[in-house]
Write an enzyme that holds these catalytic residues in place. Structure first.
Site, PDB file in Angstrom:
ATOM      1  CB  CYS A   1     -31.192  67.024  40.854  1.00  0.00           C
ATOM      2  SG  CYS A   1     -32.323  67.049  39.456  1.00  0.00           S
TER       3      CYS A   1
ATOM      4  CG  HIS B   1     -32.672  71.355  42.590  1.00  0.00           C
ATOM      5  ND1 HIS B   1     -31.354  71.266  42.200  1.00  0.00           N
ATOM      6  CD2 HIS B   1     -33.392  70.818  41.585  1.00  0.00           C
ATOM      7  CE1 HIS B   1     -31.273  70.723  41.004  1.00  0.00           C
ATOM      8  NE2 HIS B   1     -32.502  70.428  40.601  1.00  0.00           N
TER       9      HIS B   1
ATOM     10  CD  GLU C   1     -29.487  72.900  44.713  1.00  0.00           C
ATOM     11  OE1 GLU C   1     -30.043  72.134  45.527  1.00  0.00           O
ATOM     12  OE2 GLU C   1     -29.254  72.579  43.536  1.00  0.00           O
TER      13      GLU C   1
ATOM     14  CB  SER D   1     -13.521 101.048  41.158  1.00  0.00           C
ATOM     15  OG  SER D   1     -14.227 100.203  42.063  1.00  0.00           O
TER      16      SER D   1
ATOM     17  N   GLY E   1     -15.790 100.982  44.566  1.00  0.00           N
ATOM     18  CA  GLY E   1     -16.744  99.902  44.803  1.00  0.00           C
ATOM     19  C   GLY E   1     -16.322  99.069  46.006  1.00  0.00           C
ATOM     20  CB  VAL E   2     -18.177  96.424  47.882  1.00  0.00           C
ATOM     21  CG1 VAL E   2     -18.031  95.754  49.232  1.00  0.00           C
ATOM     22  CG2 VAL E   2     -19.470  97.191  47.799  1.00  0.00           C
TER      23      VAL E   2
ATOM     24  CB  THR F   1     -13.243  99.620  49.104  1.00  0.00           C
ATOM     25  OG1 THR F   1     -13.637 100.490  48.049  1.00  0.00           O
ATOM     26  CG2 THR F   1     -12.954 100.419  50.348  1.00  0.00           C
TER      27      THR F   1
ATOM     28  CE  LYS G   1     -29.409  90.570  32.088  1.00  0.00           C
ATOM     29  NZ  LYS G   1     -28.067  90.904  32.566  1.00  0.00           N
TER      30      LYS G   1
HETATM   31  P1  XMP Z   1     -26.562  94.228  32.130  1.00  0.00           P
HETATM   32  O1  XMP Z   1     -26.708  95.592  31.544  1.00  0.00           O
HETATM   33  O2  XMP Z   1     -25.594  93.342  31.372  1.00  0.00           O
HETATM   34  O3  XMP Z   1     -25.904  94.475  33.554  1.00  0.00           O
HETATM   35  O4  XMP Z   1     -27.859  93.557  32.395  1.00  0.00           O
HETATM   36  C1  XMP Z   1     -25.711  93.490  34.530  1.00  0.00           C
HETATM   37  C2  XMP Z   1     -24.756  94.056  35.569  1.00  0.00           C
HETATM   38  O5  XMP Z   1     -23.472  94.252  34.974  1.00  0.00           O
HETATM   39  C3  XMP Z   1     -23.090  95.617  35.087  1.00  0.00           C
HETATM   40  N1  XMP Z   1     -22.396  95.984  33.846  1.00  0.00           N
HETATM   41  C4  XMP Z   1     -21.062  96.178  33.751  1.00  0.00           C
HETATM   42  N2  XMP Z   1     -20.107  96.112  34.680  1.00  0.00           N
HETATM   43  N3  XMP Z   1     -18.505  96.671  33.042  1.00  0.00           N
HETATM   44  C5  XMP Z   1     -18.812  96.364  34.320  1.00  0.00           C
HETATM   45  O6  XMP Z   1     -17.905  96.353  35.149  1.00  0.00           O
HETATM   46  C6  XMP Z   1     -19.424  96.749  32.042  1.00  0.00           C
HETATM   47  O7  XMP Z   1     -19.100  97.022  30.896  1.00  0.00           O
HETATM   48  C7  XMP Z   1     -20.779  96.490  32.423  1.00  0.00           C
HETATM   49  N4  XMP Z   1     -21.945  96.466  31.734  1.00  0.00           N
HETATM   50  C8  XMP Z   1     -22.930  96.165  32.627  1.00  0.00           C
HETATM   51  C9  XMP Z   1     -24.365  96.375  35.284  1.00  0.00           C
HETATM   52  O8  XMP Z   1     -24.132  97.615  35.932  1.00  0.00           O
HETATM   53  C10 XMP Z   1     -25.169  95.411  36.100  1.00  0.00           C
HETATM   54  O9  XMP Z   1     -24.781  95.485  37.462  1.00  0.00           O
END
Ligand code: XMP
Length: 530
Positions: free
Chosen positions: A77, A171, A173, A226, A228-229, A232, A522
């Protein structure tokens, strides 16, 4: 390695991804990078798209030295227009922006024994592609020939007559170009001759060696986990490399999911053997959150308190280390390093060629932590995308349900309780959320959803139970599908699943008499409610 020069297109990181999916390591750098500052010798260079026009006064341009390097170059592009511009072709503004699907006809070159260019070899006579551009070429630069065209773009794909320099208007990709990944494969594998040696098996070996070299024979590393993945996987990798010289710390902030601290302890410490301390700081967090409703304030309090608790725990580990050193015991050395689970998208975010974007929410990460301890950062995942971290996790024997786990925000349930956070409210939400997730897993839908969670609303509604009137709180359920969390769509559940979840929550969770399902996308909503 393939060098990708980023001119600021929203798709730049996807080029990196596609290369990696061919098991070829690719690195994204800002388009303004000077070749002399690139520490590796690229086997090929890809120029990304861009929101700019090459004729804009402040439009970015690549270091002309890339054309002297002698390695293959592919412009995508804007990248095509850039190389055409640098090689004296003509780029003109279109009246309208071309945006959407197009059919590229692949040109046959060379008379009787006509063949297609190596870039499109084996891809048929035409292919569907995704276009998104304002400008386009009106004349190719000298010494280039057409290898593909569309109804509106006569120069949709070009190749140099004698050198391996290519440009494509579409594009490859994005997934809207179904054979685009193959086009990228033709370029990096056949034209650049890259070897397919970027695999997670090789990564583990190399990274473990690298961590050992960096850390040396002594010295300890601390890091937060935490559940989380990312954290860990990072922790397990550190453990593989330096065993008990790595100390993981898990802070129970009182707003985790049901039994989370306990589960992380069992998995990380008991099953995977990682040296882990779980600190129950829930009283401190909940007391500081007392009466707070504002989401940004909740985030700030949790972020700051986390740092306080983590620092105190790190100081304890350091005190033990210092004591051991004094006694001349077989010491493991002092605490010198802080582990961070930074991933490549965060790195890209900070190096990308982009203007500042508005902060919608301050996501809390362990930023400028532990300044006084002067710890050095170690980031073993900083080259990896999320799905690469997941494959790495599987290879490191981390249980599948954890590897596939949905993301969970740092501020936890505090941003899913819409009023003030109290122990009682946390308990209600934990219970409702665990039922919700359990039913999603039972229905086999968990992996189709990017993120699912329950939210506790600060309103009461009337209900009836037996013969009695109830006046209780409402749970909102959220489930979204998304590629990157920048945009998201709500997930369409089979109605019977929602019915079962609703019935279980209202029957089993004391204090809830109503369940709603959030059908907002969103934008304009966000994924979380706060
Ligand atoms: P939003 O609400 O911004 O969320 O559309 C998008 C992604 O981000 C995560 N999220 C957070 N993660 N601290 C974090 O570590 C935060 O303050 C926070 N706020 C939103 C949310 O869970 C989603 O995966």
């Amino acid at each position: 390695t393939i060098l990708i020069l980023d001119f600021g297109s929203q798709y730049s990181h996807l080029i990196t991804r596609r290369c990696r999916e061919h098991n070829v390591y690719a690195e994204l750098m800002p388009c303004t990078t000077q070749l002399k500052d690139v520490k590796f010798k690229p086997k090929g260079i890809i120029l990304s798209g861009s929101p700019y026009s090459v004729y804009d006064k402040d439009s970015p341009h690549a270091d002309p030295a890339i054309y002297e390097l002698g390695v293959p170059i592919l412009g995508i592009c804007y990248g095509l227009q850039e190389l055409a511009w640098q090689m004296k072709g003509t780029v003109e503004k279109c009246d309208h922006r071309e945006y959407g699907f197009a059919q590229v006809q692949i040109s046959k070159i060379g008379g009787d024994n006509a063949s297609v260019d190596a870039l499109f070899e084996g891809l048929g006579d035409e292919m569907q592609v995704w276009m998104s551009h304002g400008d386009q070429l009106s004349a190719p630069p000298p010494d280039f020939h057409v290898i593909g065209y569309t109804a509106t773009a006569p120069y949709a794909a070009l190749a140099h007559n004698s050198r391996p320099i290519y440009g494509i208007q579409f594009h490859p990709e994005v997934t809207h170009s179904p054979r685009g990944k193959e086009v990228i494969g033709r370029f990096i594998l056949n034209i650049c001759g890259c070897r397919r040696n970027w695999t997670m098996e090789e990564f583990i070996g190399k990274e473990v060696t690298r961590i050992r070299e960096i850390c040396g024979p002594r010295g300890r590393v601390i890091g937060a986990v935490s559940g989380g993945v990312d954290s860990t996987v990072a922790a397990k990798l550190m453990h593989e490399a330096i065993g008990d010289r790595f100390h993981a710390i898990m802070v129970d902030n009182g707003v985790l999911r049901l039994n989370e601290a306990k589960q992380v302890n069992e998995m990380l410490n008991k099953d995977l053997g990682v040296n882990l301390t779980v600190v129950d700081a829930s009283d401190l967090f909940l007391s500081r959150l007392d009466g707070i409703e504002d989401p940004e304030q909740k985030r700030k309090i949790i972020g700051n308190t986390f740092i306080n608790v983590f620092e105190a725990e790190a100081a304890k580990i350091e005190a033990v280390a210092a004591e051991e050193e004094k006694n001349g015991a077989a010491a493991k050395g002092r605490v010198e390093w802080l582990l961070q689970g930074t991933l490549y998208p965060d790195v890209i975010e900070s190096i990308s060629f982009k203007g500042p974007s508005a902060t919608i929410k301050t996501h809390h990460n362990v930023g400028g932590l532990l300044k006084d301890m002067k710890l050095k950062l170690i980031e073993p995942l900083r080259e990896l995308f999320k799905d690469e971290v997941r494959s790495l996790g599987r290879l490191l024997s981390i249980p599948a349900p954890l590897v596939q786990r949905h993301p969970f925000p740092g501020p936890g349930l505090a941003i899913r309780i819409l009023g003030p956070v109290t122990r009682a409210q946390v308990a209600i939400l934990q219970h409702a959320d665990s039922i919700y997730i359990e039913e999603i897993r039972k229905a086999g839908l968990y992996d189709q959803i990017a993120q699912a969670f329950a939210v506790l609303l600060p309103v009461k509604a009337v209900g009836v139970m037996g013969d009695a009137r109830t006046y209780e709180q409402v749970i909102a359920l959220r489930a979204v599908q998304t590629e990157d969390f920048m945009t998201a769509d709500w997930y369409v559940f089979p109605p019977e699943i929602l019915r079962r979840i609703s019935s279980r929550i209202t029957n089993e969770v004391a204090g809830i008499n109503r369940v709603t399902y959030d059908i907002s996308s969103k934008p304009p909503a966000t994924v979380e409610w706060l």
